[in-house]
Design an enzyme around this catalytic site. Structure first.
Site, PDB file in Angstrom:
ATOM      1  N   LEU A  46       0.857  -1.175   0.000  1.00 27.33           N
ATOM      2  CA  LEU A  46       0.000   0.000   0.000  1.00 27.33           C
ATOM      3  C   LEU A  46       0.895   1.227   0.000  1.00 27.33           C
ATOM      4  O   LEU A  46       1.970   1.217   0.607  1.00 27.33           O
ATOM      5  CB  LEU A  46      -0.907   0.027   1.233  1.00 27.33           C
ATOM      6  CG  LEU A  46      -1.919  -1.107   1.401  1.00 27.33           C
ATOM      7  CD1 LEU A  46      -2.644  -0.969   2.730  1.00 27.33           C
ATOM      8  CD2 LEU A  46      -2.905  -1.145   0.245  1.00 27.33           C
ATOM      9  N   ASP A  47       0.453   2.290  -0.661  1.00 26.42           N
ATOM     10  CA  ASP A  47       1.203   3.542  -0.609  1.00 26.42           C
ATOM     11  C   ASP A  47       1.386   3.970   0.846  1.00 26.42           C
ATOM     12  O   ASP A  47       0.548   3.684   1.704  1.00 26.42           O
ATOM     13  CB  ASP A  47       0.462   4.649  -1.366  1.00 26.42           C
ATOM     14  CG  ASP A  47       0.379   4.382  -2.869  1.00 26.42           C
ATOM     15  OD1 ASP A  47       1.151   3.536  -3.364  1.00 26.42           O
ATOM     16  OD2 ASP A  47      -0.459   5.026  -3.530  1.00 26.42           O
ATOM     17  N   LYS A  48       2.459   4.679   1.097  1.00 27.11           N
ATOM     18  CA  LYS A  48       2.803   5.060   2.471  1.00 27.11           C
ATOM     19  C   LYS A  48       1.662   5.795   3.166  1.00 27.11           C
ATOM     20  O   LYS A  48       1.416   5.587   4.362  1.00 27.11           O
ATOM     21  CB  LYS A  48       4.067   5.926   2.459  1.00 27.11           C
ATOM     22  CG  LYS A  48       4.592   6.287   3.840  1.00 27.11           C
ATOM     23  CD  LYS A  48       5.918   7.013   3.739  1.00 27.11           C
ATOM     24  CE  LYS A  48       6.489   7.310   5.118  1.00 27.11           C
ATOM     25  NZ  LYS A  48       7.822   7.957   5.031  1.00 27.11           N
ATOM     26  N   VAL A  50      -1.525   5.555   2.633  1.00 23.25           N
ATOM     27  CA  VAL A  50      -2.784   4.802   2.635  1.00 23.25           C
ATOM     28  C   VAL A  50      -2.826   3.906   3.865  1.00 23.25           C
ATOM     29  O   VAL A  50      -1.830   3.295   4.242  1.00 23.25           O
ATOM     30  CB  VAL A  50      -2.907   3.942   1.354  1.00 23.25           C
ATOM     31  CG1 VAL A  50      -4.170   3.091   1.390  1.00 23.25           C
ATOM     32  CG2 VAL A  50      -2.895   4.835   0.119  1.00 23.25           C
TER      33      VAL A  50
END
Length: 209
Positions: A46-48, A50
Site C-alpha cells: 500500500l502507498d505510504k 494509505v
C-alpha cells in the site's frame, strides 16, 4: 487475520509497507517481523499514506501461491475514498491507460499507457465531497489516485494529485484499503476487512458537516 500460511495487518497511514531507502525509517514489514520473531514475505503493498489491510505470506510456498493469485487478478480489493467534488453517477468505471512518468507521477497516456480499470460506487454525498467504494481491477502504481484525479475528483488530502489549497487542513490522504478477498493456499476463500481508523472517520465527519 492469521493462519499457518498468512498474516494480515492493519497498516496505519504514514508508515511504509516495506523498508525505504533509509533503513532507519520504520516499515510494517520490519515492525511486524520483529514483533513476531519470524520472516514474513511481501505479497502486495500500500502507498505510504494509505491505511488498511496489508497481507503477508509466512513461508515461501504461501508466497508463491499468493503471488499467482495477485498476478492473475483473482484477489478482490476494495477501498474507501473521500474525493473532492460531488460525484454525480451512482456508479462508474474509469477505463483509461496509465503510465508512470519520470516525475514519479502516474497519469493517463492513451499511447504508451498500460490498460487500467477502476470501478467505483457512491456511498454518500456531502456538500463538496463524496465517499466512494472503489475497486481497482488492475494493479498499477497510484492507480486509484491517478484515475480519480483524471475524472476531476482527486482523493482528498492527496499531496501528489490535486490542489494543495483544497487539501489544506485535511491532514491525511483519504484512501483506505477496506477489504481484501483472497483464496488462501489452503483453498479457503476469506475476506479480510479493516474498519477505517479514527483519523479517516474524523475527517469525513468534518467534511460531511
Amino acid at each position: 487475520y492469521e493462519d499457518a500460511d498468512v498474516v494480515a495487518a492493519m497498516k496505519p497511514e504514514g508508515i511504509a509497507s516495506i523498508p525505504e531507502r533509509d533503513p532507519a525509517r520504520p516499515s510494517v514489514l520490519r515492525a511486524l517481523s520483529e514483533r513476531r520473531g519470524e520472516r514474513l514475505y511481501v505479497v502486495h503493498r500500500l502507498d505510504k499514506d494509505v491505511s488498511g489491510v496489508l497481507l503477508f505470506a509466512r513461508h515461501a510456498d504461501a508466497h508463491r501461491h499468493l503471488n499467482l493469485e495477485f498476478d492473475a487478478r483473482r484477489v478482490r480489493k476494495e477501498y474507501l475514498a473521500v474525493v473532492h467534488g460531488v460525484v454525480v453517477p451512482d456508479a462508474g468505471t474509469v477505463d483509461r491507460p496509465l503510465r508512470i512518468f519520470g516525475s514519479g507521477r502516474t497519469a493517463v497516456d492513451p499511447v504508451r499507457g498500460k490498460p487500467s480499470r477502476t470501478d467505483y460506487r457512491v456511498l454518500e454525498r456531502a456538500r463538496a465531497h463524496t465517499l466512494l467504494l472503489v475497486e481497482p481491477r488492475t494493479g498499477r502504481r497510484h492507480q486509484i489516485r491517478a484515475h480519480l484525479y483524471a475524472i476531476g475528483h482527486p482523493v482528498a488530502g492527496d499531496p501528489r494529485y490535486g490542489d494543495p489549497a483544497a487539501n489544506r487542513g485535511i491532514g491525511r490522504l483519504m484512501l483506505h484499503a477496506h477489504r481484501l478477498a483472497v483464496r488462501l493456499p489452503s483453498g479457503a476463500d476469506v475476506t479480510i476487512e479493516a474498519p477505517p481508523p479514527a483519523s479517516f472517520v474524523e475527517v469525513w465527519e468534518r467534511l460531511r458537516g
